[in-house]
Design an enzyme around this catalytic site. Sequence first.
Site, PDB file in Angstrom:
ATOM      1  N   GLU A  73       9.612  -3.981  10.333  1.00  0.00           N
ATOM      2  CA  GLU A  73       9.961  -2.679   9.746  1.00  0.00           C
ATOM      3  C   GLU A  73      10.493  -1.720  10.814  1.00  0.00           C
ATOM      4  OE1 GLU A  73       7.107  -0.907   7.100  1.00  0.00           O
ATOM      5  OE2 GLU A  73       8.229   0.985   7.003  1.00  0.00           O
ATOM      6  N   ASP A  91       0.835  -1.199   0.000  1.00  0.00           N
ATOM      7  CA  ASP A  91       0.000   0.000   0.000  1.00  0.00           C
ATOM      8  C   ASP A  91       0.876   1.257   0.000  1.00  0.00           C
ATOM      9  OD1 ASP A  91       0.868  -0.093   2.598  1.00  0.00           O
ATOM     10  OD2 ASP A  91      -1.101   0.170   3.516  1.00  0.00           O
ATOM     11  N   SER A  92       2.211   1.063   0.048  1.00  0.00           N
ATOM     12  CA  SER A  92       3.145   2.176  -0.167  1.00  0.00           C
ATOM     13  C   SER A  92       2.872   2.827  -1.522  1.00  0.00           C
ATOM     14  CB  SER A  92       4.591   1.674  -0.113  1.00  0.00           C
ATOM     15  OG  SER A  92       4.755   0.542  -0.948  1.00  0.00           O
ATOM     16  N   ASP A 108      -1.065  -6.260  -0.317  1.00  0.00           N
ATOM     17  CA  ASP A 108      -1.247  -5.594   0.976  1.00  0.00           C
ATOM     18  C   ASP A 108      -2.724  -5.305   1.212  1.00  0.00           C
ATOM     19  OD1 ASP A 108       0.358  -4.845   3.069  1.00  0.00           O
ATOM     20  OD2 ASP A 108       1.189  -3.076   2.079  1.00  0.00           O
ATOM     21  N   GLU A 151      -1.103  -5.338   8.662  1.00  0.00           N
ATOM     22  CA  GLU A 151      -0.267  -4.741   9.697  1.00  0.00           C
ATOM     23  C   GLU A 151      -0.856  -4.948  11.091  1.00  0.00           C
ATOM     24  OE1 GLU A 151       0.350  -0.580   8.845  1.00  0.00           O
ATOM     25  OE2 GLU A 151       1.152  -1.004   6.839  1.00  0.00           O
ATOM     26  N   LYS A 178      -0.948  -9.456   3.032  1.00  0.00           N
ATOM     27  CA  LYS A 178      -0.187  -8.955   4.185  1.00  0.00           C
ATOM     28  C   LYS A 178      -1.064  -7.962   4.919  1.00  0.00           C
ATOM     29  CE  LYS A 178       3.278  -5.764   3.863  1.00  0.00           C
ATOM     30  NZ  LYS A 178       2.728  -4.704   4.726  1.00  0.00           N
TER      31      LYS A 178
END
Length: 299
Positions: free
Chosen positions: A191, A53-54, A92, A124, A122
């Site tokens: 991270e 999602d970056s 993501d 978070e 993925k």
Amino acid sequence: MSATPSPTRKKVTTHSLRAKKERGEPITMLTAYDYPTALAMDRAGVDAILVGDSLGMVVLGYETTLPVTMEDMLHHCKAVARGAKNAHLIGDMPFMSYQISTAEALRNAGRLLQEGGMDAVKLEGGRHVASTIEAIVAAGIPVMGHIGLTPQSVHQLGGFKTQGKSAEAARQLVIDAHILEEAGCYALVLEAIPDRLAELISQRLPIPTIGIGAGASTDGQVLVTHDLLGLFDRFTPRFVKQYATLHVEMARAFGAYIEDVKTQRFPAPEHAHQMDDEEFRALLAALEAEEQWGVGRKA
Ligand code: KIV
């Protein structure tokens, strides 16, 4: 150009990633958001491609990853899946696609595989997302966890800051790592945490850890491709190694094109389509005849 699987390379799976950890072979992962980048990366032999999602920051120009939607993710996942056939593909889960309810999380995770062509998802967070991860894994969808600096919580964390620097904060991350592994994660992104903490977590877990700003002792490394290529000019985190400065190269190429068009150096004869002399003479004669008879502009 078509993306057919390489006959000499097998598709990378969750199992082959784990086998790499067991053999002590470093895992390579990069982010991609489009077809040509995914194709080039896949051909270079990267193990895993994350449609992160970056993309909200490096492709769409937002200040954070928070505005990214499921539709944005699906759009880019589909392009990457068309380009990469051997790498393991991870999509993501964007902000608010898995926090509202387990049912919604499950539906959205499923869409990333079914519609987006991903192999895994993925998401978070630590212990608070464990039950969601369990439900997604129970549906047969592999989940990669992500702890440490979790950019979707940037406002709660007070900025993009290194995490786990105190003994207590580090202990909480170690506990989260174990909880995520027990919830069924097949791999874990670490991270922006101290290298010694990343090493400790990597030694304690049987599943591969993939580090970004987490030192050299994780089982694999991931970078945001736009940082690696020098394509994102807003800032470059300290932990990034830049392998090219494409932003500068793009600015040079665009400037040269503008100059060439203004000075009529482009297009040159070799860039134009040619017409046979005879055909052109026939065209002129036909137009002249039509004008004489007052036909003009008739098909
Ligand atoms: O969105 C992303 O690119 C990521 C990586 C930084 C791991 O989550």
